[in-house]
Motif scaffolding. Structure first.
Motif, short mmCIF file in Angstrom:
data_model
loop_
_atom_site.label_atom_id
_atom_site.label_comp_id
_atom_site.label_asym_id
_atom_site.label_seq_id
_atom_site.Cartn_x
_atom_site.Cartn_y
_atom_site.Cartn_z
N MET A 142 0.91 -1.03 0.17
CA MET A 142 -0.08 -0.10 -0.13
C MET A 142 0.86 1.26 0.02
SD MET A 142 -2.53 1.53 2.96
CE MET A 142 -3.12 0.03 3.52
N SER A 181 3.86 0.54 2.71
CA SER A 181 3.61 -0.22 3.64
C SER A 181 4.45 -1.50 3.38
CB SER A 181 2.30 -0.50 3.85
OG SER A 181 1.89 -1.40 2.65
N PHE A 183 -7.56 -4.73 8.88
CA PHE A 183 -6.35 -4.23 8.99
C PHE A 183 -6.03 -3.06 10.03
CE2 PHE A 183 -6.73 -6.58 5.19
CZ PHE A 183 -5.67 -7.58 5.44
N VAL A 240 -3.32 0.16 10.53
CA VAL A 240 -2.46 0.46 9.77
C VAL A 240 -1.84 1.66 10.61
CG1 VAL A 240 -1.87 2.22 7.81
CG2 VAL A 240 -3.55 0.49 7.61
N THR A 241 -0.72 1.64 10.85
CA THR A 241 0.30 2.61 11.87
C THR A 241 1.28 3.36 10.81
OG1 THR A 241 0.15 0.87 13.52
CG2 THR A 241 1.65 2.85 13.68
N VAL A 242 1.00 4.60 10.85
CA VAL A 242 1.77 5.67 10.07
C VAL A 242 2.96 5.96 11.04
CG1 VAL A 242 1.83 7.78 8.98
CG2 VAL A 242 -0.06 6.50 8.93
N LEU A 273 4.56 2.84 6.41
CA LEU A 273 3.23 2.48 6.96
C LEU A 273 3.55 0.87 7.29
CD1 LEU A 273 0.88 3.65 3.93
CD2 LEU A 273 1.45 4.84 6.02
N VAL A 310 1.37 -2.25 8.08
CA VAL A 310 -0.09 -2.90 8.11
C VAL A 310 -0.12 -4.37 8.75
CG1 VAL A 310 -1.66 -3.54 6.74
CG2 VAL A 310 -0.20 -1.66 5.80
#
Length: 167
Positions: A1, A12, A24, A26-28, A33, A35
């Motif tokens: 992604m 990601s 899912f 998702v941590t930025v 990213l 995932v």
């Protein structure tokens, strides 16, 4: 992604789900990213109405499993039959807690299940002892709770597994 942010794009890790409808997380971070597959929530696909119906079915099955076992136990140990009435009440309180409240804790499903089952055994033993002090000791109440809950858990897990195969 890949997502384009105001400062730059972030890409990601490669991720894969187990089937349609997977969720899912998702941590930025500063540079990418992350995932990950969200922890499985066996209730995510259920509307509240269906969850309550399944909880009622679980309660009925629990009573059908636990009451005959308890009756045999009480007969063998020569303990008053009124304990069965309190077992029904205990299950009316613990089954919804295990099915509805414990999953809301947000732990992994296996942790929620373990905590829920420990709660059920402890609460049922406590209630049985509290309401039947003259006819059952604390040790006997704990033993009774374990004797009825272990087969109930095993049979319930088997039924859930079989239904999961077809669902």
């Amino acid at each position: 992604m890949v997502i384009q942010f105001a400062d730059r794009s972030r890409e990601s890790n490669v991720f894969e789900g187990e089937g349609g409808g997977d969720a899912f997380i998702v941590t930025v971070t500063q540079d990418r990213l992350l995932v990950a597959l969200a922890p499985f929530d066996r209730y995510a696909f259920l509307g509240n109405g269906l969850l309550y119906v399944l909880t009622l079915i679980a309660l009925i099955l629990t009573l059908l499993i636990e009451l005959p076992i308890a009756a045999i136990y009480l007969a063998i140990r020569k303990i008053r039959w009124r304990v069965l009435v309190w077992l029904i009440l205990a299950n009316i309180l613990t089954v919804p807690a295990v099915w509805i409240l414990f999953p809301l804790l947000g732990f992994a499903p296996i942790v929620n299940l373990a905590l829920g089952e420990i709660f059920a055994v402890a609460f049922e033993a406590w209630l049985i002892r509290l309401t039947n002090r003259l006819s059952i000791s604390a040790r006997e109440a704990i033993l009774l709770s374990l004797v009825i809950n272990v087969p109930s858990y095993l049979i319930g897990t088997f039924i859930w597994s079989v239904l999961s195969i077809f669902g």
